[in-house]
Write an enzyme that holds these catalytic residues in place. Structure first.
Site, PDB file in Angstrom:
ATOM      1  N   TYR A   1     -20.639 -21.918  -5.202  1.00 43.32           N
ATOM      2  CA  TYR A   1     -22.028 -22.079  -4.778  1.00 43.32           C
ATOM      3  C   TYR A   1     -22.670 -23.206  -5.570  1.00 43.32           C
ATOM      4  O   TYR A   1     -22.337 -23.405  -6.739  1.00 43.32           O
ATOM      5  CB  TYR A   1     -22.810 -20.764  -4.980  1.00 43.32           C
ATOM      6  CG  TYR A   1     -24.236 -20.868  -4.491  1.00 43.32           C
ATOM      7  CD1 TYR A   1     -24.502 -21.087  -3.136  1.00 43.32           C
ATOM      8  CD2 TYR A   1     -25.308 -20.790  -5.375  1.00 43.32           C
ATOM      9  CE1 TYR A   1     -25.810 -21.214  -2.681  1.00 43.32           C
ATOM     10  CE2 TYR A   1     -26.617 -20.909  -4.927  1.00 43.32           C
ATOM     11  CZ  TYR A   1     -26.863 -21.126  -3.574  1.00 43.32           C
ATOM     12  OH  TYR A   1     -28.154 -21.263  -3.135  1.00 43.32           O
TER      13      TYR A   1
ATOM     14  N   ALA B   1     -15.824 -11.217  -6.986  1.00 44.36           N
ATOM     15  CA  ALA B   1     -17.050 -11.382  -7.763  1.00 44.36           C
ATOM     16  C   ALA B   1     -17.143 -10.153  -8.642  1.00 44.36           C
ATOM     17  O   ALA B   1     -17.117  -9.028  -8.149  1.00 44.36           O
ATOM     18  CB  ALA B   1     -18.269 -11.493  -6.865  1.00 44.36           C
TER      19      ALA B   1
ATOM     20  N   ASP C   1      -7.503  -2.988  -9.796  1.00 42.36           N
ATOM     21  CA  ASP C   1      -8.026  -4.136 -10.532  1.00 42.36           C
ATOM     22  C   ASP C   1      -7.193  -5.396 -10.268  1.00 42.36           C
ATOM     23  O   ASP C   1      -6.095  -5.555 -10.809  1.00 42.36           O
ATOM     24  CB  ASP C   1      -8.043  -3.807 -12.027  1.00 42.36           C
ATOM     25  CG  ASP C   1      -8.587  -4.964 -12.842  1.00 42.36           C
ATOM     26  OD1 ASP C   1      -9.096  -5.941 -12.249  1.00 42.36           O
ATOM     27  OD2 ASP C   1      -8.502  -4.890 -14.087  1.00 42.36           O
TER      28      ASP C   1
ATOM     29  N   TYR D   1     -28.392 -20.989 -12.191  1.00 41.09           N
ATOM     30  CA  TYR D   1     -27.118 -20.945 -11.484  1.00 41.09           C
ATOM     31  C   TYR D   1     -26.198 -22.111 -11.849  1.00 41.09           C
ATOM     32  O   TYR D   1     -25.364 -21.992 -12.748  1.00 41.09           O
ATOM     33  CB  TYR D   1     -27.307 -20.825  -9.944  1.00 41.09           C
ATOM     34  CG  TYR D   1     -26.023 -20.296  -9.336  1.00 41.09           C
ATOM     35  CD1 TYR D   1     -25.836 -18.946  -9.119  1.00 41.09           C
ATOM     36  CD2 TYR D   1     -24.944 -21.154  -9.086  1.00 41.09           C
ATOM     37  CE1 TYR D   1     -24.609 -18.460  -8.662  1.00 41.09           C
ATOM     38  CE2 TYR D   1     -23.726 -20.680  -8.633  1.00 41.09           C
ATOM     39  CZ  TYR D   1     -23.562 -19.332  -8.415  1.00 41.09           C
ATOM     40  OH  TYR D   1     -22.354 -18.872  -7.989  1.00 41.09           O
TER      41      TYR D   1
ATOM     42  N   GLY E   1     -10.448  -9.537  -3.018  1.00 40.54           N
ATOM     43  CA  GLY E   1     -11.899  -9.335  -2.948  1.00 40.54           C
ATOM     44  C   GLY E   1     -12.310  -9.128  -1.502  1.00 40.54           C
ATOM     45  O   GLY E   1     -13.254  -9.716  -1.006  1.00 40.54           O
ATOM     46  N   ALA E   2     -11.554  -8.238  -0.826  1.00 39.30           N
ATOM     47  CA  ALA E   2     -11.584  -8.162   0.644  1.00 39.30           C
ATOM     48  C   ALA E   2     -12.554  -7.142   1.233  1.00 39.30           C
ATOM     49  O   ALA E   2     -12.573  -6.951   2.435  1.00 39.30           O
ATOM     50  CB  ALA E   2     -10.181  -7.836   1.153  1.00 39.30           C
ATOM     51  N   SER E   3     -13.343  -6.454   0.398  1.00 39.55           N
ATOM     52  CA  SER E   3     -14.052  -5.275   0.909  1.00 39.55           C
ATOM     53  C   SER E   3     -15.511  -5.485   1.265  1.00 39.55           C
ATOM     54  O   SER E   3     -16.081  -4.667   2.007  1.00 39.55           O
ATOM     55  CB  SER E   3     -13.941  -4.133  -0.097  1.00 39.55           C
ATOM     56  OG  SER E   3     -14.380  -4.565  -1.371  1.00 39.55           O
TER      57      SER E   3
HETATM   58  P1  NAI Z   1     -19.255  -9.215  -3.260  1.00 39.95           P
HETATM   59  O1  NAI Z   1     -19.782  -8.516  -4.455  1.00 39.95           O
HETATM   60  O2  NAI Z   1     -19.767  -8.840  -1.936  1.00 39.95           O
HETATM   61  O3  NAI Z   1     -17.653  -9.074  -3.195  1.00 39.95           O
HETATM   62  C1  NAI Z   1     -16.859  -8.965  -4.328  1.00 39.95           C
HETATM   63  C2  NAI Z   1     -15.474  -8.465  -3.960  1.00 39.95           C
HETATM   64  O4  NAI Z   1     -14.667  -8.484  -5.151  1.00 39.95           O
HETATM   65  C3  NAI Z   1     -15.432  -7.037  -3.440  1.00 39.95           C
HETATM   66  O5  NAI Z   1     -14.438  -6.934  -2.433  1.00 39.95           O
HETATM   67  C4  NAI Z   1     -14.979  -6.238  -4.670  1.00 39.95           C
HETATM   68  O6  NAI Z   1     -14.294  -5.026  -4.378  1.00 39.95           O
HETATM   69  C5  NAI Z   1     -14.039  -7.229  -5.299  1.00 39.95           C
HETATM   70  N1  NAI Z   1     -13.789  -6.995  -6.725  1.00 39.95           N
HETATM   71  C6  NAI Z   1     -14.653  -7.083  -7.763  1.00 39.95           C
HETATM   72  N2  NAI Z   1     -14.013  -6.820  -8.925  1.00 39.95           N
HETATM   73  C7  NAI Z   1     -12.721  -6.564  -8.611  1.00 39.95           C
HETATM   74  C8  NAI Z   1     -11.556  -6.245  -9.362  1.00 39.95           C
HETATM   75  N3  NAI Z   1     -11.573  -6.143 -10.689  1.00 39.95           N
HETATM   76  N4  NAI Z   1     -10.404  -6.041  -8.682  1.00 39.95           N
HETATM   77  C9  NAI Z   1     -10.344  -6.124  -7.330  1.00 39.95           C
HETATM   78  N5  NAI Z   1     -11.401  -6.455  -6.579  1.00 39.95           N
HETATM   79  C10 NAI Z   1     -12.574  -6.667  -7.210  1.00 39.95           C
HETATM   80  O7  NAI Z   1     -19.468 -10.762  -3.563  1.00 39.95           O
HETATM   81  P2  NAI Z   1     -19.625 -12.067  -2.671  1.00 39.95           P
HETATM   82  O8  NAI Z   1     -21.038 -12.500  -2.750  1.00 39.95           O
HETATM   83  O9  NAI Z   1     -18.968 -11.922  -1.359  1.00 39.95           O
HETATM   84  O10 NAI Z   1     -18.817 -13.108  -3.565  1.00 39.95           O
HETATM   85  C11 NAI Z   1     -17.518 -13.571  -3.272  1.00 39.95           C
HETATM   86  C12 NAI Z   1     -17.389 -15.003  -3.754  1.00 39.95           C
HETATM   87  O11 NAI Z   1     -18.312 -15.823  -3.022  1.00 39.95           O
HETATM   88  C13 NAI Z   1     -17.740 -15.194  -5.233  1.00 39.95           C
HETATM   89  O12 NAI Z   1     -16.897 -16.172  -5.777  1.00 39.95           O
HETATM   90  C14 NAI Z   1     -19.160 -15.720  -5.169  1.00 39.95           C
HETATM   91  O13 NAI Z   1     -19.524 -16.464  -6.300  1.00 39.95           O
HETATM   92  C15 NAI Z   1     -19.062 -16.597  -3.938  1.00 39.95           C
HETATM   93  N6  NAI Z   1     -20.334 -16.993  -3.319  1.00 39.95           N
HETATM   94  C16 NAI Z   1     -21.338 -16.089  -3.092  1.00 39.95           C
HETATM   95  C17 NAI Z   1     -22.540 -16.507  -2.544  1.00 39.95           C
HETATM   96  C18 NAI Z   1     -23.645 -15.541  -2.267  1.00 39.95           C
HETATM   97  O14 NAI Z   1     -24.775 -15.985  -2.037  1.00 39.95           O
HETATM   98  N7  NAI Z   1     -23.414 -14.261  -2.235  1.00 39.95           N
HETATM   99  C19 NAI Z   1     -22.776 -17.916  -2.175  1.00 39.95           C
HETATM  100  C20 NAI Z   1     -21.616 -18.770  -2.369  1.00 39.95           C
HETATM  101  C21 NAI Z   1     -20.465 -18.311  -2.953  1.00 39.95           C
HETATM  102 NA    NA Z   2     -16.255 -10.854  -1.277  1.00 38.86          NA
END
Ligand code: NAI
Ligand code: NA
Length: 398
Positions: free
Chosen positions: A226, A140, A111, A236, A48-50
């Site tokens: 979270y 996510a 994926d 949530y 989930g590095a992007s």
């Molecule tokens: P984001 O949507 O920015 O990042 C999601 C990442 O997952 C992206 O790199 C995307 O390419 C990758 N991804 C999604 N489906 C995929 C798949 N099938 N295969 C490969 N890669 C896939 O989300 P965010 O907000 O950075 O979330 C990351 C984590 O942090 C989650 O667990 C989220 O619940 C948690 N989090 C988020 C908060 C927020 O306020 N945004 C607060 C606290 C925790």
């Molecule tokens: Na992320």
């Protein structure tokens, strides 16, 4: 192509490559300004590095600790008449900067829930790095196809037990309105959400990595969760997504057993609420975030993803005095968000917020800024009227 933002609800359909590159450069500069992380990670896998916390983790490891990084994500490169996704441009820019700094960086686009991508990732680790010493799990996603059964699960964002009524904001228009979200109709909604956002896939990753012998002695793993304030609990933490987060947090002990003979350890880090592609999809949360930003900026304690992740690495995961945990064994970098004075002020503003006073009471302007920044828009020094090349090719992304 001249690229302008084109939004549909909480999604932006376009992304700007040069703006995304600026976003990455700014994050790298921040991490460098904080100095090297002592005894930090050296060979890191980020799943989930992007975007969001994932790219910020990757940057913190690479530029804070000179780490070699492999990133896994699900993004699209540009095609005829269509820009690439923000995460594609972020990753392309990251790899360019990492390579220029002499750091190993390669990525796998596909994926992450599938066995195939896990296999490819393991092959790449074996071929290039041998073993890794940190696994960051930052996926996510709204859906997951189960790799063993082929069942496709879709998560839902719903309360459990009773309808939830509260305020929400359309962050584009600034209109504050009341919204009622109906609760789940059956246990299936909970089960599906756990299947997508719970801990099973993280466990599968760790099991496969371990079985392949690519985890180093003393390996660490971290996934993100979270909690947030009571006012968002129904949607949530006590809602369907919260059940998935409970499941993710419970997976820590399973993974710790798995890693025991390597003297490895896993953690969940509870992070701060921030504008990302994922959080902007959750009702009520954007209004909370815009009030939270106002309060935290006024107190001089606001952080974005990169400040959060740099602090997670430097002050928590690689703190020489040990990793401080809460009573449930979790890392907390939401400590500033959850401070009593911050929450009391947000709660007060929450009662008062209306369409008419939104600009004054909240940081809706900062919310919007962050939202457009996610897609590479609204950066200073980028000429958004200029023709730009959307076809970014990157050798190191497979
Ligand atoms: P984001 O949507 O920015 O990042 C999601 C990442 O997952 C992206 O790199 C995307 O390419 C990758 N991804 C999604 N489906 C995929 C798949 N099938 N295969 C490969 N890669 C896939 O989300 P965010 O907000 O950075 O979330 C990351 C984590 O942090 C989650 O667990 C989220 O619940 C948690 N989090 C988020 C908060 C927020 O306020 N945004 C607060 C606290 C925790
Ligand atoms: Na992320």
């Amino acid at each position: 192509m001249i690229i302008k933002p084109r939004t549909r609800g909480f999604i932006c359909l376009t992304a700007h490559p040069e703006g995304a590159a600026q976003n990455i450069k700014n994050q790298i500069e921040y991490v460098k300004s904080k100095g090297k992380i002592e005894n930090g990670p050296k060979k890191v896998l980020v799943i989930g590095a992007s975007t969001g916390f994932g790219i910020a983790s990757r940057i913190s490891a690479a530029f804070g600790s000179d780490a070699a990084t492999i990133g896994v994500f699900f993004e699209k490169e540009a095609s005829e008449g269509k820009t690439g996704t923000a995460g594609w441009y972020n990753s392309a820019a990251f790899e360019k900067e990492a390579h220029a700094a002499g750091l190993y960086a390669k990525s796998i686009n596909g994926d992450a829930f599938s066995d195939e991508i896990k296999k490819q990732t393991i092959e790449l680790i074996k071929q290039d790095l041998g073993q890794i010493d940190l696994v960051v799990y930052s996926l996510a996603s709204p859906r997951r196809t189960h790799p063993k059964t082929g069942v496709a699960y879709a998560s839902v964002l719903k309360p459990i037990g009773a309808p939830f009524s509260n305020k929400t904001v359309d962050f584009h228009t600034g209109v504050v309105s009341d919204i009622t979200i109906n609760p789940i109709e059956s246990q299936e909604d909970i089960d599906n959400t756990i299947a997508v956002m719970g801990g099973e896939d993280w466990k599968f990753w760790m099991e496969d990595l371990k079985a392949a012998g690519v985890l180093a002695e003393g390996v660490k793993a971290v996934a993100y969760s979270y909690i947030g304030p009571e006012l968002t609990f129904p949607i949530y933490r006590n809602g369907t997504i919260g059940q998935a987060k409970n499941d993710l947090e419970a997976t820590v002990s399973t993974i710790n057993d798995l890693l025991a003979d390597l003297n490895g350890i896993s953690y969940v880090s509870v992070n701060k609420a921030l504008v990302t592609q994922s959080s902007s999809a959750i009702p009520v949360v954007p209004l909370y975030i815009s009030l939270l930003y106002k309060v935290m900026k006024a107190k001089g304690i606001h952080e974005g993803c990169i400040e959060q992740m740099q602090r997670l690495f430097a002050d928590r995961l690689y703190n020489k005095d040990g990793v401080s945990l809460d009573e449930n064994g979790r890392i907390r970098v939401d400590d500033l968000e959850m401070r009593a004075d911050v929450q009391a002020e947000v709660a007060e503003l929450w009662e008062k917020a209306t369409t008419e006073n939104l600009e004054e009471l909240s940081d809706i302007v900062g919310y919007r800024e962050d939202f457009f920044n996610l897609f590479g828009f609204n950066f200073e020094g980028i000429d958004y009227e200029a023709d730009t090349n959307e076809m970014i090719m990157v050798e190191s992304i497979k």
